[in-house]
Design a protein around this motif. Structure first.
Motif, short mmCIF file in Angstrom:
data_model
loop_
_atom_site.label_atom_id
_atom_site.label_comp_id
_atom_site.label_asym_id
_atom_site.label_seq_id
_atom_site.Cartn_x
_atom_site.Cartn_y
_atom_site.Cartn_z
N ILE A 21 0.73 -1.49 -0.36
CA ILE A 21 -0.01 -0.46 -0.18
C ILE A 21 0.96 1.65 0.05
O ILE A 21 1.60 1.55 0.76
N SER A 22 0.89 2.02 -0.80
CA SER A 22 1.60 3.28 -1.05
C SER A 22 0.93 4.50 -1.69
O SER A 22 0.41 4.48 -3.36
N PRO A 23 0.51 5.35 -1.09
CA PRO A 23 -0.76 6.31 -1.18
C PRO A 23 -0.31 7.45 -2.52
O PRO A 23 -0.02 7.87 -2.85
N GLU A 42 1.94 6.84 -4.12
CA GLU A 42 1.59 6.29 -5.62
C GLU A 42 0.19 6.02 -6.39
O GLU A 42 0.32 5.64 -6.94
N GLY A 43 -0.58 6.36 -5.38
CA GLY A 43 -1.64 5.98 -5.83
C GLY A 43 -2.27 4.21 -5.47
O GLY A 43 -3.39 4.16 -6.12
N ILE A 44 -1.39 3.84 -5.04
CA ILE A 44 -1.90 2.03 -4.79
C ILE A 44 -2.80 2.06 -3.27
O ILE A 44 -1.86 2.23 -2.25
N GLY A 45 -4.05 1.75 -2.67
CA GLY A 45 -4.92 1.14 -1.71
C GLY A 45 -4.84 0.12 -1.98
O GLY A 45 -4.35 -0.91 -2.60
N TYR A 55 -1.23 6.46 8.96
CA TYR A 55 -0.57 7.01 7.52
C TYR A 55 -1.15 7.26 6.84
O TYR A 55 0.38 8.30 5.59
N ARG A 60 -2.27 12.23 -4.97
CA ARG A 60 -2.91 10.70 -4.78
C ARG A 60 -4.01 10.28 -4.55
O ARG A 60 -4.44 9.21 -3.40
N SER A 61 -2.44 10.72 -2.98
CA SER A 61 -2.73 9.59 -1.88
C SER A 61 -4.02 10.14 -1.20
O SER A 61 -4.80 9.96 -0.29
N ARG A 93 -7.38 10.35 -2.13
CA ARG A 93 -8.59 9.21 -1.90
C ARG A 93 -8.53 9.15 -0.84
O ARG A 93 -9.50 7.27 -0.89
N LEU A 94 -6.89 7.90 -0.37
CA LEU A 94 -7.09 6.90 -0.02
C LEU A 94 -6.22 6.78 1.59
O LEU A 94 -7.04 5.88 1.96
#
Lengths: 199, 243
Positions: A110-112, A114-117, B90, B235-236, B238-239
């Protein structure tokens, strides 16, 4: 610039990770000078690997069939699943010969930034595997970096209501190193995870 | 000057080659810096753990021709464990790092206020003394203010008429009076506007006492305001896990 197909080869090699223009040129001229049989064998393997290799439908590891070698091995312990980020992590753990359970490859961490959820990883597939009640221990072996720790935290929280034993790989001092060179974070974790010497 | 020393916060890391990483830092004296850290992905690296995102460190850097090279690192505060051990923190912390990176567009242009704001924000987040969502929104509003986009939650953002006013317009830059109200203006709850003002000024007593409904509305307005000024979405964001 070289002519035609030689330049095409250099361009294609230069698109590979870690290969810059100079390295691409060196590899291209090595291939030109190499024996034709060797080059044909390399080309055939490249085509074959794309045709045959896919991802295991159970764990997400690389496989030549529907299931990988580990998932189709009936001697493996079905009660333990070790969660890793990439297929190469499976190889690293297999080399230790310490683990006899099965794996689950997430496909990253998970790397927000990088846009990876969680939805971009194979988390849903993991939950489906755990739902049948056969698994009693989940070992979180994501990388010992920030993204890996956060992914492990997320999975541990998600799995907690299922009542499984959830463990995380230990972090600490590398074997063969000097203590004085260890950084505070690693040394702190080594202290946290110290074990009783029963001699 | 080929070698320089500065303190900085690690914003982002990217893999480079076999075992290296490119580290993006927000430093006190040199602003945003990108530097190569050699061999840090190896488990025996002597400073790999000190160059993880969220770490506040004292660094010695060699100024290279294209990219700088990290030579030595000493940790000032390592927030990584406290932040990565809580998923809400986080995701909020990552959005703070991305915002700091985006608001310091030019490399090596000093941004001391942005740096101090980030250091304070990460410390608060790691301590866990306030909900992560509120820490994030407070950081976003304040870093936009440092960047020259301070929102007004009292006087009209367009004509300056003394407030309070009930309407909020993202393009206008905050609350607007009835005569300045444009088509896209919304009417948030007065408590939400009070919460936003408290987050901007750091009035934690008011912010912590707010209820979930107003926090949700405030975070929506903050996100919209941020995205408007950054032009391209984070990018972050929305998460981010909002509880």
């Amino acid at each position: 610039m070289y002519e035609g197909v030689v330049q095409d080869l250099i361009d294609e090699l230069g698109r590979l990770p870690g290969i810059g223009p100079k390295s691409a040129q060196r590899i291209a001229f090595h291939l030109l000078a190499a024996d034709s049989t060797d080059v044909r064998r390399l080309a055939a393997v490249l085509v074959e690997v794309k045709d045959k290799v896919r991802f295991c439908r159970t764990c997400g590891n690389v496989a030549e069939g529907e299931q990988c070698r580990i998932c189709s091995d009936t001697r493996r312990d079905l009660s333990k699943i070790c969660v890793v980020e990439e297929p190469k992590d499976v190889v690293a753990i297999e080399k230790t010969r310490e683990f006899r359970g099965r794996y689950h490859v997430l496909g990253g961490a998970i790397s927000p930034i990088e846009g990876i959820g969680p939805d971009d990883l194979r988390v849903r597939e993991l939950m489906t595997r755990l739902a049948d009640g056969e698994v009693t221990e989940l070992i979180l072996a994501t990388d010992p970096n920030l993204e890996g720790e956060a992914t492990a935290t997320y999975l541990a929280r998600l799995v907690k209501p299922m009542g499984l034993r959830v463990t995380r790989l230990a972090s600490g001092l590398p074997v063969g190193g000097d203590l004085e060179y260890a950084d505070e974070v690693t040394l702190g974790r080594a202290f946290e995870g110290r074990r009783l010497l029963d001699v | 000057m080929s070698l320089y020393r500065d303190e900085g916060v690690v914003l982002r890391t990217q893999k480079l080659g076999e075992a290296d990483r490119i580290i993006t830092l927000l430093t006190r004296a040199n602003g945003r810096v990108r530097a190569v850290a050699k061999g840090v992905r190896r488990t025996k690296s002597k400073f790999g753990a000190r160059l993880e995102p969220f770490t506040h460190a004292d660094l010695q850097i060699y100024a290279g021709r294209s990219l700088d090279v990290v030579q030595q690192v000493e940790t000032i505060a390592s927030h990584g464990d406290a932040i990565a051990g809580d998923y809400g923190r986080y995701t909020a912390g990552t959005a703070m790092l991305e915002t700091a990176e985006r608001l310091t567009a030019e490399e090596k242009e000093p941004a001391v206020q942005q740096f101090l704001l980030l250091v304070g924000g990460l410390r608060t987040l790691a301590e866990g003394s306030h909900p992560p969502g509120l820490v994030l929104d407070s950081f976003l509003l304040r870093s936009l203010a440092v960047g020259g986009y301070a929102a007004s939650f009292d006087d009209c953002a367009r004509c300056g008429r003394v407030g309070p006013h009930p309407f909020f317009s993202v393009p206008a830059g905050g609350v607007v009076c009835a005569s300045c109200r444009s088509a896209g203006a919304v009417t948030p709850a007065p408590e939400t506007l009070g919460l936003l003002a408290a987050l901007l000024t750091g009035d934690w007593a008011v912010a912590d006492a707010s209820d979930a409904r107003h926090r949700r509305e405030a975070s929506g307005l903050t996100s919209a305001y941020l995205q408007w000024h950054l032009e391209r979405g984070l990018r972050s964001l929305r998460l981010v896990e909002r509880t």
